[in-house]
Design a protein around this motif. Structure first.
Motif, short mmCIF file in Angstrom:
data_model
loop_
_atom_site.label_atom_id
_atom_site.label_comp_id
_atom_site.label_asym_id
_atom_site.label_seq_id
_atom_site.Cartn_x
_atom_site.Cartn_y
_atom_site.Cartn_z
N ALA A 1 63.83 54.66 54.45
CA ALA A 1 62.58 54.75 55.19
C ALA A 1 61.45 55.30 54.35
CB ALA A 1 62.79 55.63 56.42
N ALA A 2 61.76 55.91 53.20
CA ALA A 2 60.71 56.52 52.37
C ALA A 2 59.73 55.45 51.92
CB ALA A 2 61.34 57.19 51.15
N PRO A 3 58.45 55.78 51.89
CA PRO A 3 57.45 54.79 51.46
C PRO A 3 57.67 54.37 50.02
CG PRO A 3 56.49 56.99 51.59
CD PRO A 3 57.85 57.08 52.21
N GLN A 4 57.65 53.08 49.77
CA GLN A 4 57.84 52.56 48.43
C GLN A 4 56.48 52.43 47.74
OE1 GLN A 4 61.01 51.96 47.19
NE2 GLN A 4 61.47 53.03 49.11
N PRO A 5 56.46 52.67 46.41
CA PRO A 5 55.19 52.54 45.70
C PRO A 5 54.69 51.11 45.74
CG PRO A 5 57.02 52.78 44.17
CD PRO A 5 57.56 53.04 45.53
N PRO A 6 53.38 50.91 45.80
CA PRO A 6 52.86 49.54 45.84
C PRO A 6 53.10 48.82 44.53
CG PRO A 6 51.08 51.13 45.53
CD PRO A 6 52.32 51.93 45.77
N ALA A 7 53.20 47.52 44.60
CA ALA A 7 53.35 46.73 43.38
C ALA A 7 52.09 46.85 42.54
CB ALA A 7 53.61 45.26 43.74
N TRP A 8 52.27 46.94 41.22
CA TRP A 8 51.13 47.03 40.33
C TRP A 8 50.39 45.69 40.30
CZ3 TRP A 8 53.63 49.78 35.49
CH2 TRP A 8 53.84 51.11 35.81
N THR A 9 49.14 45.74 40.55
CA THR A 9 48.30 44.54 40.44
C THR A 9 47.11 44.90 39.56
OG1 THR A 9 47.15 45.17 42.48
CG2 THR A 9 48.98 43.62 42.68
N GLY A 10 47.08 44.35 38.39
CA GLY A 10 46.03 44.72 37.45
C GLY A 10 44.75 43.95 37.69
N PRO A 11 43.68 44.37 37.01
CA PRO A 11 42.42 43.63 37.10
C PRO A 11 42.56 42.23 36.53
CG PRO A 11 42.34 45.29 35.36
CD PRO A 11 43.60 45.53 36.10
N ALA A 12 41.73 41.34 36.98
CA ALA A 12 41.78 39.96 36.50
C ALA A 12 41.31 39.88 35.05
CB ALA A 12 40.91 39.07 37.38
N ALA A 13 42.00 39.08 34.24
CA ALA A 13 41.63 38.88 32.84
C ALA A 13 41.02 37.50 32.70
CB ALA A 13 42.85 39.04 31.94
N ALA A 14 39.70 37.45 32.53
CA ALA A 14 39.02 36.16 32.37
C ALA A 14 39.26 35.61 30.97
CB ALA A 14 37.52 36.35 32.62
N ASP A 15 39.30 34.29 30.85
CA ASP A 15 39.46 33.63 29.54
C ASP A 15 40.67 34.16 28.80
OD1 ASP A 15 36.94 32.47 30.12
OD2 ASP A 15 35.93 34.18 29.24
N ARG A 16 41.82 34.14 29.47
CA ARG A 16 43.02 34.73 28.87
C ARG A 16 43.38 34.02 27.58
NH1 ARG A 16 48.53 34.17 28.45
NH2 ARG A 16 49.74 36.12 28.67
N LEU A 17 43.57 34.80 26.52
CA LEU A 17 43.97 34.27 25.24
C LEU A 17 45.47 33.96 25.23
CD1 LEU A 17 42.06 36.76 22.90
CD2 LEU A 17 41.53 34.33 23.22
N ASP A 18 45.87 33.00 24.41
CA ASP A 18 47.29 32.75 24.17
C ASP A 18 47.87 33.99 23.48
OD1 ASP A 18 49.81 31.85 23.57
OD2 ASP A 18 49.15 30.22 22.24
N GLN A 19 48.88 34.59 24.10
CA GLN A 19 49.47 35.82 23.58
C GLN A 19 50.92 35.64 23.15
OE1 GLN A 19 48.08 39.17 26.27
NE2 GLN A 19 46.66 37.52 26.89
N GLY A 20 51.27 34.41 22.81
CA GLY A 20 52.55 34.13 22.22
C GLY A 20 53.65 33.95 23.24
#
Length: 500
Positions: free
Chosen positions: A21-40
């Motif tokens: 019943a303990a509250p679970q931490p929220p899922a991490w949702t990061g800020p949006a990354a515009a023009d995402r580069l290819d990162q391999g």
């Protein structure tokens, strides 16, 4: 089943049910990354030849960048420096001496609501605000602040509200507290009162209209419940009739601030909900919205706060202070050095220096190790560690590995740009939020037209603190301040490597 076994069975199942019943931490949702580069990943079979063009070595000295730094306080809950409070120096002298310290990166104000507003409909900023903003601009520093809705430490007035609000909002005696060496009754406003809510809405909107997106404002502390805006009233009661009213009020206040501050980062205090006003909900809301975290002490915090700070989403900055040894007397050296070094253990971005410029200068000269540890490791420290060129699909690809030798991830989204010095070619894009993480590296690639062979390509970076709000980032590479660049190889060059 024996009575002992039955009791153990019931206790075990009760504990399991409580855990579920303990509250679970929220899922991490990061800020949006515009023009995402290819990162391999950049596999060896992808190219028709490759070569390491250049590498960089780390600069290990002080580095001033957005999203990190040592903070001098031009005003705290008790006022300016002790000398200014006693009339031994002017406010102007206090701000000048503090801002002139070479290790101060950010000037910080923590003042009461009554210091920013005297009447409805407008801001009436105390003179310390303009002095601080002017000094920061002149010294290349930034400014951060908190407006307190409550301040039991004020030497002249125990109520932080301006008089035009106080006249309309009832106060509640929440018990006897010890402040400034004396036991006294402590009073808090009815934050849920319609007149308080109306005035708070206006205050938030006025502050945001004046400072949201201001180029010299680094971050703003969330205006939270209670003492010093930290989200508590120590061991005393809260002034609300019940918990739902308290939580609903501060969830609403938090939503108003998150809605109003779109271009400047907000920071939320990680105080556990000891006063039962909804802090857990407030922190979850702020984390989901990309706000930063702060804590007002480091060595005496609860386990939950240290865990929250150290294991936060990597794109959140952490602001740390220690309110117990704020004068930086030389006799405080062992404890203060421990406090400073513990900031690195939680991956901190900022450390507070408080108000006493002369003491800070003397402490730094006598015991430089603590300051130097923070200035060489705190926050993020980025450089393009490797720079490769690849032949691919009849053109070139430039791959770099951005190394982070700091103790914190990037507080937001890092944007990397490749360009020729003449500006005729440039390509840019974003890494994923928080990348590269503390002590890690992140690769990214740019497509380079074949006609650029033989030319110089330069790498630069910006930090996107909030969507569309970008600040230049200095590389932590030697020699400091010099651009990181390399000359592109030609297609016919005999040095290309393949299948090696």
């Amino acid at each position: 089943m024996s009575s002992l076994s039955r009791r153990m069975f019931l206790q075990t199942n009760a504990s399991a049910a409580a855990a579920l019943a303990a509250p679970q931490p929220p899922a991490w949702t990061g800020p949006a990354a515009a023009d995402r580069l290819d990162q391999g990943p950049f596999e060896a079979e992808q190219d028709d030849g490759w070569m390491t063009l250049t590498t960089t070595t780390a600069y290990e000295g002080p580095l001033r960048n957005p999203g990190l730094g040592l903070m001098g306080y031009t005003w705290e809950e008790g006022g300016p420096s002790l000398a200014a409070r006693s009339g031994k120096e002017t406010l102007e002298q206090h701000v000048e001496r503090l801002s002139s310290l070479p290790f101060v990166d950010v000037l910080y104000l923590r003042c009461d609501w009554r210091h920013v507003q005297k009447q409805a409909g407008r801001l009436d900023l105390h003179p310390i605000w303009q002095l601080t903003l002017d000094a920061a601009k002149a010294k290349g520093q930034r400014v951060a602040f908190r407006v307190q809705l409550s301040n039991p430490s004020a030497p002249d007035e125990p109520i932080a509200m301006p008089s035009f609000v106080r006249q309309k909002v009832p106060l509640v005696n929440i018990g006897r507290d010890r402040a400034n060496g004396q036991a006294k009754d402590s009073f808090e406003p009815r934050y849920d009162h319609p007149e308080f809510r109306k005035a708070f809405k206006e205050l938030n909107e006025l502050l945001a209209a004046r400072f949201d997106g201001h180029p010299d404002i680094e971050f703003v502390d969330l205006m939270q419940y209670g003492y010093w805006g930290e989200g508590h009233t120590a061991n005393l009661h809260n002034p609300f009739p019940d918990y739902p009213t308290a939580e609903r009020t501060f969830v609403d206040f938090t939503r108003q601030q998150l809605d109003a501050w779109k271009r400047t980062p907000l920071a939320v205090n990680t105080e556990p909900d000891i006063s039962f006003v909804g802090n857990r909900r407030v922190i979850e809301m702020c984390t989901s919205a990309g706000a930063w975290l702060r804590s007002d002490s480091i060595l005496v915090e609860e386990p939950i706060q240290i865990d929250m700070l150290a294991n936060r989403p990597p794109w959140q900055a952490v602001i740390m202070e220690d309110g117990y040894d704020r004068q930086y007397k030389l006799t405080m050296q062992p404890r203060l050095e421990r406090a400073m070094r513990h900031v690195l253990n939680v991956g901190g971005n900022y450390w507070s220096l408080w108000t006493e410029a002369a003491n800070l200068d003397a402490f730094h000269k006598a015991f430089p190790r603590g300051f130097e540890s923070l200035r060489s490791r705190m926050g993020y420290r980025l450089r393009p560690g490797w720079l490769w060129q690849r032949k691919r699909r009849g053109a070139y690809e430039l791959v770099t590995a951005i190394v982070n030798e700091g103790v914190a991830g990037v507080p937001g989204v890092l944007r990397v740009k490749a360009s020729t010095p003449d500006g005729k070619f440039q390509a840019e894009g974003s890494l994923d939020p928080g990348q590269p993480y503390a002590g890690k590296l992140r690769q990214c690639a740019f497509s380079i037209p074949r006609e650029l062979e033989g030319q110089i390509v330069r790498l630069e970076a910006e930090l996107e603190l909030r969507p569309g709000v970008r600040r230049p980032v200095k590389w932590a590479s030697e020699p400091l301040g010099q651009p990181v660049e390399a000359q592109l190889m030609r297609w016919s060059d005999a040095r290309w490597r393949k299948n090696i």
